[in-house]
Design an enzyme around this catalytic site. Structure first.
Site, short mmCIF file in Angstrom:
data_model
loop_
_atom_site.label_atom_id
_atom_site.label_comp_id
_atom_site.label_asym_id
_atom_site.label_seq_id
_atom_site.Cartn_x
_atom_site.Cartn_y
_atom_site.Cartn_z
N ARG A 49 0.84 -1.21 0.00
CA ARG A 49 0.00 0.00 0.00
C ARG A 49 0.88 1.26 0.00
O ARG A 49 0.57 2.24 -0.68
CB ARG A 49 -0.90 0.01 1.23
CG ARG A 49 -2.01 -1.03 1.14
CD ARG A 49 -2.85 -0.96 2.39
NE ARG A 49 -3.88 -1.97 2.43
CZ ARG A 49 -4.70 -2.14 3.46
NH1 ARG A 49 -4.61 -1.36 4.52
NH2 ARG A 49 -5.62 -3.07 3.45
N ASP A 158 -14.99 7.28 13.24
CA ASP A 158 -13.84 6.51 12.75
C ASP A 158 -12.70 7.50 12.51
O ASP A 158 -12.93 8.69 12.29
CB ASP A 158 -14.20 5.78 11.44
CG ASP A 158 -13.26 4.63 11.15
OD1 ASP A 158 -13.63 3.47 11.43
OD2 ASP A 158 -12.13 4.89 10.66
C1 LIG Z 1 -12.24 -3.63 10.66
S1 LIG Z 1 -13.02 -2.07 10.85
C2 LIG Z 1 -14.35 -2.49 11.94
C3 LIG Z 1 -15.64 -1.83 11.52
C4 LIG Z 1 -16.87 -2.25 12.35
N1 LIG Z 1 -16.72 -1.87 13.73
C5 LIG Z 1 -17.12 -3.74 12.21
O1 LIG Z 1 -16.88 -4.51 13.16
O2 LIG Z 1 -17.56 -4.18 11.14
C6 LIG Z 1 -11.90 -1.21 11.94
C7 LIG Z 1 -12.06 0.30 11.89
O3 LIG Z 1 -11.33 0.88 12.98
C8 LIG Z 1 -10.84 2.13 12.55
N2 LIG Z 1 -9.73 2.56 13.41
C9 LIG Z 1 -8.49 2.04 13.52
N3 LIG Z 1 -7.76 2.73 14.40
C10 LIG Z 1 -8.56 3.71 14.88
C11 LIG Z 1 -8.38 4.76 15.82
N4 LIG Z 1 -7.22 4.95 16.47
N5 LIG Z 1 -9.42 5.59 16.07
C12 LIG Z 1 -10.61 5.41 15.44
N6 LIG Z 1 -10.84 4.44 14.54
C13 LIG Z 1 -9.82 3.60 14.26
C14 LIG Z 1 -10.39 1.86 11.11
O4 LIG Z 1 -10.29 3.04 10.35
C15 LIG Z 1 -11.48 0.92 10.62
O5 LIG Z 1 -12.49 1.60 9.90
#
Ligand SMILES: C[S@@+](CC[C@H](N)C(=O)[O-])C[C@H]1O[C@@H](n2cnc3c(N)ncnc32)[C@H](O)[C@@H]1O
Length: 286
Positions: A49, A158
């Site tokens: 990426r 997010d």
């Molecule tokens: C795999 S997704 C999970 C989405 C949803 N909660 C689900 O279970 O389907 C993880 C999300 O966490 C967000 N994320 C990662 N680190 C973060 C942070 N420090 N603060 C806020 N969001 C974060 C990412 O951008 C991503 O969209």
């Protein structure tokens, strides 16, 4: 950026060791800002990426990219790097047992409260493009259609502004199989063209999207009745996770529920307050 002066300099550094060091620097910057750990297994994907970004910017290699991150444009580039390195996989009604538990065990009391005029606040923390928050709103409206006129709100946040924009647009590809598995998707979305669907107004009106880095201070006032933080902390180190759980406790009502992903567990000092209440969900005690 400080360099490691504890080890003697290698007189003939190989391109690999120099790339390794640069990757290590990038991984620590990412972890300090977001909590996300780039473990060995994620290295290949992260490099591929980043390589695309390097090509677009005309940046020679990871070392030059580290220089960019520590230079005057570093803060803006860091935000771009975060967009590249987050994992945003999500879907409607992911881990359906949580929506079953909400419907049968958690929502009835909360909706009683809302019916009596109190506010009910739910937070989808790390919501990605919003399918989780919309699944919540659909679950509520399906079980309690009057909830649309009560003070029931879902905050969806997010770190990644691109996914927040997708959530705000409220348009998703939804297959016939997904609709068969979760018939409420048929009730609460409208087909635009082909598989493209728009989430109905009444559902969208319950959800408010915002960008928020969970590692930064949280500006919200008032306490949440339910917090979903699913499949987010799995990318964080144990220490980062253990710093996060008490912060959730501080913004939740006593008796509120914390719902986490299938491979996540509350650990550390917060276990005293979060009592297991079902499969990967907890009730907060005072
Ligand atoms: C795999 S997704 C999970 C989405 C949803 N909660 C689900 O279970 O389907 C993880 C999300 O966490 C967000 N994320 C990662 N680190 C973060 C942070 N420090 N603060 C806020 N969001 C974060 C990412 O951008 C991503 O969209």
């Amino acid at each position: 950026m400080s360099s490691d002066v504890s080890a003697p300099a290698d007189p003939n550094p190989s391109p690999h060791s120099s790339e390794d060091a640069a990757f290590g620097t990038i991984a620590s910057i990412l972890q300090a800002e977001t909590g996300i750990e780039l473990t060995k297994g994620k290295r290949g994907l992260a490099i591929s990426r980043l390589s695309r970004r390097l090509r677009d910017l005309g940046v020679r290699d990871l070392n030059a990219y580290c220089d960019l991150l520590s230079g005057p444009k570093g803060a803006a580039e860091l935000q771009e790097m975060i967009l590249l390195l987050t994992t945003n996989v999500t879907r409607f009604f992911r881990e359906p047992h949580h929506f079953d538990a909400l419907r049968s065990a958690i929502l009835p009391d909360l909706m009683e409260k809302a019916r009596a005029g109190a506010k009910v606040r739910i937070w989808s923390a790390g919501c990605s493009s919003g399918e989780e928050a919309f699944s919540l709103a659909m679950t509520i409206l399906d079980a309690f259609p009057e909830a649309a006129s009560w003070d029931v709100r879902i905050l969806a946040t997010d770190i990644d502004r691109n996914v927040i924009d997708v959530g705000r647009r409220g348009r998703f590809r939804i297959s016939e199989e997904e609709k068969l598995a979760h018939p409420v998707l048929e009730d609460f979305t409208e087909r635009v063209t082909g598989d493209n669907h728009e989430v109905c107004k009444v559902v969208r009106s319950m959800v408010q999207f915002g960008c928020l880095n969970l590692q930064h201070p949280w500006p919200m006032q008032g306490k949440f009745d339910v917090v979903l933080c699913r499949n987010v902390v799995i990318y964080f180190s144990q220490e980062t996770q253990q710093r996060l759980w008490p912060r959730f406790a501080n913004v939740m009502q006593d008796g509120g529920h914390l719902i986490i992903g299938h491979s996540e567990r509350v650990t550390g000092p917060a276990v005293k307050r979060f009592k297991p209440a079902g499969v990967t969900y907890y009730e907060l005690s005072a």
